[in-house]
Design a protein around this motif. Structure first.
Motif, PDB file in Angstrom:
ATOM      1  N   ILE A  62       9.227   6.896  -5.219  1.00  0.00           N
ATOM      2  CA  ILE A  62       7.997   6.962  -4.425  1.00  0.00           C
ATOM      3  C   ILE A  62       6.928   6.127  -5.129  1.00  0.00           C
ATOM      4  CG2 ILE A  62       6.145   8.468  -3.602  1.00  0.00           C
ATOM      5  CD1 ILE A  62       8.739   8.850  -2.052  1.00  0.00           C
ATOM      6  N   ILE A  63       6.324   5.195  -4.411  1.00  0.00           N
ATOM      7  CA  ILE A  63       5.237   4.365  -4.938  1.00  0.00           C
ATOM      8  C   ILE A  63       3.980   4.727  -4.145  1.00  0.00           C
ATOM      9  CG2 ILE A  63       4.356   2.020  -5.248  1.00  0.00           C
ATOM     10  CD1 ILE A  63       7.319   1.090  -5.390  1.00  0.00           C
ATOM     11  N   GLN A  64       2.971   5.205  -4.836  1.00  0.00           N
ATOM     12  CA  GLN A  64       1.714   5.561  -4.188  1.00  0.00           C
ATOM     13  C   GLN A  64       1.008   4.297  -3.698  1.00  0.00           C
ATOM     14  OE1 GLN A  64       0.749   8.765  -3.567  1.00  0.00           O
ATOM     15  NE2 GLN A  64       2.729   9.305  -4.450  1.00  0.00           N
ATOM     16  N   ALA A  65       0.533   4.294  -2.462  1.00  0.00           N
ATOM     17  CA  ALA A  65      -0.117   3.115  -1.892  1.00  0.00           C
ATOM     18  C   ALA A  65      -1.360   2.712  -2.685  1.00  0.00           C
ATOM     19  CB  ALA A  65      -0.479   3.362  -0.428  1.00  0.00           C
ATOM     20  N   VAL A  66      -2.067   3.675  -3.274  1.00  0.00           N
ATOM     21  CA  VAL A  66      -3.275   3.349  -4.048  1.00  0.00           C
ATOM     22  C   VAL A  66      -2.939   2.783  -5.421  1.00  0.00           C
ATOM     23  CG1 VAL A  66      -4.779   4.961  -2.819  1.00  0.00           C
ATOM     24  CG2 VAL A  66      -3.546   5.717  -4.881  1.00  0.00           C
ATOM     25  N   GLY A  67      -1.660   2.654  -5.751  1.00  0.00           N
ATOM     26  CA  GLY A  67      -1.243   2.082  -7.027  1.00  0.00           C
ATOM     27  C   GLY A  67      -1.069   0.581  -6.973  1.00  0.00           C
ATOM     28  N   PHE A  68      -1.671  -0.068  -5.989  1.00  0.00           N
ATOM     29  CA  PHE A  68      -1.512  -1.507  -5.817  1.00  0.00           C
ATOM     30  C   PHE A  68      -1.971  -2.279  -7.046  1.00  0.00           C
ATOM     31  CE2 PHE A  68      -5.607  -0.299  -4.126  1.00  0.00           C
ATOM     32  CZ  PHE A  68      -6.473  -1.255  -4.638  1.00  0.00           C
ATOM     33  N   SER A  69      -1.406  -3.467  -7.228  1.00  0.00           N
ATOM     34  CA  SER A  69      -1.736  -4.331  -8.361  1.00  0.00           C
ATOM     35  C   SER A  69      -2.897  -5.264  -8.045  1.00  0.00           C
ATOM     36  CB  SER A  69      -0.521  -5.181  -8.747  1.00  0.00           C
ATOM     37  OG  SER A  69       0.608  -4.374  -8.944  1.00  0.00           O
ATOM     38  N   GLY A  70      -3.109  -5.570  -6.796  1.00  0.00           N
ATOM     39  CA  GLY A  70      -4.163  -6.468  -6.345  1.00  0.00           C
ATOM     40  C   GLY A  70      -4.105  -6.595  -4.854  1.00  0.00           C
ATOM     41  N   GLY A  71      -4.891  -7.512  -4.301  1.00  0.00           N
ATOM     42  CA  GLY A  71      -4.862  -7.708  -2.868  1.00  0.00           C
ATOM     43  C   GLY A  71      -6.069  -8.444  -2.367  1.00  0.00           C
ATOM     44  N   SER A  72      -6.237  -8.417  -1.058  1.00  0.00           N
ATOM     45  CA  SER A  72      -7.346  -9.095  -0.410  1.00  0.00           C
ATOM     46  C   SER A  72      -7.816  -8.259   0.762  1.00  0.00           C
ATOM     47  CB  SER A  72      -6.898 -10.474   0.086  1.00  0.00           C
ATOM     48  OG  SER A  72      -7.933 -11.123   0.792  1.00  0.00           O
ATOM     49  N   GLY A  73      -9.120  -8.031   0.851  1.00  0.00           N
ATOM     50  CA  GLY A  73      -9.681  -7.278   1.968  1.00  0.00           C
ATOM     51  C   GLY A  73     -10.570  -6.155   1.493  1.00  0.00           C
ATOM     52  N   GLY A  74     -11.069  -5.387   2.453  1.00  0.00           N
ATOM     53  CA  GLY A  74     -12.015  -4.318   2.159  1.00  0.00           C
ATOM     54  C   GLY A  74     -11.399  -2.935   2.100  1.00  0.00           C
ATOM     55  N   PHE A  75     -10.082  -2.832   1.999  1.00  0.00           N
ATOM     56  CA  PHE A  75      -9.434  -1.521   1.947  1.00  0.00           C
ATOM     57  C   PHE A  75      -9.835  -0.780   0.673  1.00  0.00           C
ATOM     58  CE2 PHE A  75      -6.440  -4.688   0.405  1.00  0.00           C
ATOM     59  CZ  PHE A  75      -6.094  -4.190  -0.839  1.00  0.00           C
ATOM     60  N   GLN A  76      -9.683   0.545   0.718  1.00  0.00           N
ATOM     61  CA  GLN A  76     -10.064   1.356  -0.431  1.00  0.00           C
ATOM     62  C   GLN A  76      -9.329   2.692  -0.426  1.00  0.00           C
ATOM     63  OE1 GLN A  76     -14.219   3.046   0.074  1.00  0.00           O
ATOM     64  NE2 GLN A  76     -14.244   1.438   1.630  1.00  0.00           N
ATOM     65  N   PHE A  89      -9.193   2.233   5.380  1.00  0.00           N
ATOM     66  CA  PHE A  89     -10.147   1.175   5.738  1.00  0.00           C
ATOM     67  C   PHE A  89      -9.452  -0.191   5.801  1.00  0.00           C
ATOM     68  CE2 PHE A  89     -12.466   4.603   3.706  1.00  0.00           C
ATOM     69  CZ  PHE A  89     -13.439   4.887   4.653  1.00  0.00           C
ATOM     70  N   LEU A  90      -8.235  -0.200   6.320  1.00  0.00           N
ATOM     71  CA  LEU A  90      -7.438  -1.420   6.426  1.00  0.00           C
ATOM     72  C   LEU A  90      -7.899  -2.246   7.623  1.00  0.00           C
ATOM     73  CD1 LEU A  90      -3.989   0.333   5.956  1.00  0.00           C
ATOM     74  CD2 LEU A  90      -5.386  -0.740   4.195  1.00  0.00           C
ATOM     75  N   SER A  91      -7.888  -3.553   7.480  1.00  0.00           N
ATOM     76  CA  SER A  91      -8.277  -4.461   8.557  1.00  0.00           C
ATOM     77  C   SER A  91      -7.220  -5.532   8.753  1.00  0.00           C
ATOM     78  CB  SER A  91      -9.606  -5.144   8.227  1.00  0.00           C
ATOM     79  OG  SER A  91     -10.652  -4.202   8.168  1.00  0.00           O
ATOM     80  N   ASN A  92      -7.207  -6.125   9.936  1.00  0.00           N
ATOM     81  CA  ASN A  92      -6.274  -7.224  10.216  1.00  0.00           C
ATOM     82  C   ASN A  92      -6.427  -8.313   9.162  1.00  0.00           C
ATOM     83  OD1 ASN A  92      -5.119  -6.202  12.599  1.00  0.00           O
ATOM     84  ND2 ASN A  92      -6.864  -6.892  13.783  1.00  0.00           N
ATOM     85  N   GLY A  93      -5.311  -8.748   8.603  1.00  0.00           N
ATOM     86  CA  GLY A  93      -5.321  -9.813   7.609  1.00  0.00           C
ATOM     87  C   GLY A  93      -5.450  -9.342   6.178  1.00  0.00           C
ATOM     88  N   ASP A  94      -5.816  -8.079   5.949  1.00  0.00           N
ATOM     89  CA  ASP A  94      -5.852  -7.533   4.582  1.00  0.00           C
ATOM     90  C   ASP A  94      -4.434  -7.403   4.058  1.00  0.00           C
ATOM     91  OD1 ASP A  94      -8.584  -7.200   4.934  1.00  0.00           O
ATOM     92  OD2 ASP A  94      -8.532  -5.005   4.859  1.00  0.00           O
ATOM     93  N   TYR A  95      -4.291  -7.428   2.742  1.00  0.00           N
ATOM     94  CA  TYR A  95      -2.992  -7.150   2.148  1.00  0.00           C
ATOM     95  C   TYR A  95      -3.165  -6.545   0.760  1.00  0.00           C
ATOM     96  CZ  TYR A  95      -3.532 -11.506  -0.555  1.00  0.00           C
ATOM     97  OH  TYR A  95      -3.985 -12.487  -1.383  1.00  0.00           O
ATOM     98  N   ALA A  96      -2.164  -5.778   0.350  1.00  0.00           N
ATOM     99  CA  ALA A  96      -2.078  -5.237  -1.007  1.00  0.00           C
ATOM    100  C   ALA A  96      -0.793  -5.764  -1.618  1.00  0.00           C
ATOM    101  CB  ALA A  96      -2.066  -3.708  -0.993  1.00  0.00           C
ATOM    102  N   VAL A  97      -0.850  -6.098  -2.909  1.00  0.00           N
ATOM    103  CA  VAL A  97       0.339  -6.589  -3.610  1.00  0.00           C
ATOM    104  C   VAL A  97       0.732  -5.592  -4.694  1.00  0.00           C
ATOM    105  CG1 VAL A  97      -1.021  -8.023  -5.208  1.00  0.00           C
ATOM    106  CG2 VAL A  97       1.389  -8.550  -4.811  1.00  0.00           C
ATOM    107  N   PHE A  98       2.015  -5.398  -4.832  1.00  0.00           N
ATOM    108  CA  PHE A  98       2.612  -4.579  -5.880  1.00  0.00           C
ATOM    109  C   PHE A  98       3.482  -5.532  -6.695  1.00  0.00           C
ATOM    110  CE2 PHE A  98       1.377  -1.880  -2.514  1.00  0.00           C
ATOM    111  CZ  PHE A  98       0.974  -0.690  -3.104  1.00  0.00           C
TER     112      PHE A  98
END
Length: 186
Positions: A62-76, A89-98
């Protein structure tokens, strides 16, 4: 074992001789496998794991979504009705990287815990425009804090990669995992 730490704590990852300082609370089930230290980071803010090649995400845990390494956008991160935090607070075009996700000899499917009003989640490897390995059409759950688990098949996923979760608007994410190729998950 589990290591519970407070913000700003440095974790020693063992045999590699490297450590990671995190900016949020961490519940880290750590283990050694194949000479790699596996850990799961959770907290607020991003964690620059790219500069600490000694930390890997085990794709089959299980990988917690808030454990992201980086990304782009206004999510929180925000409080989750299931305890802990979700990624909202995800928006179109945002991404998170693990970074440094270890898929070993292959994954056959992807499973995610999500809530909200539906949308699309695309999985890509190694960059926001890298190979697309899966797409989920997330169903509406009717509330931002009413969660459901959704699964999709994946292909072309093995070895060590950076995983990009490409978002559309309409949902929150709690956690995700991959199912190992060859495992019958009935």
């Amino acid at each position: 074992g589990h290591v519970d730490t407070a913000a700003g704590t440095t974790l020693d990852v063992g045999l590699t001789g490297k450590s990671v300082t995190v900016d949020g609370a961490v519940d880290t089930p750590t283990r050694m496998a194949g000479g790699r230290a596996y850990g799961e980071l959770a907290g607020t803010g991003s964690h620059d794991l790219a500069s600490t090649a000694s930390i890997y995400f085990n794709a089959f845990s299980i990988i917690q979504a808030v454990g992201f390494s980086g990304g782009s956008g206004g999510f929180q991160a925000e409080a989750s009705s299931e305890g802990g935090q979700d990624l909202g607070f995800l928006s179109n075009g945002d991404y998170a990287v693990f970074t440094n996700v270890d898929f070993a000899d292959g994954a056959s499917s992807f499973e995610i815990r999500e809530s909200g009003y539906g949308g699309t989640l695309t999985l890509r490897l190694d960059s926001p425009t890298g190979p697309k390995v899966g797409t989920l059409n997330l169903p509406a759950t009717g509330d931002w804090q009413h969660y459901a688990t959704t699964t999709c098949p994946v292909s072309g996923v093995s070895g060590l990669h950076n995983l990009y979760l490409m978002f559309s608007t309409g949902y929150n994410l709690e956690w995700f995992t991959f199912i190992h190729a060859g495992v019958n998950n009935l």
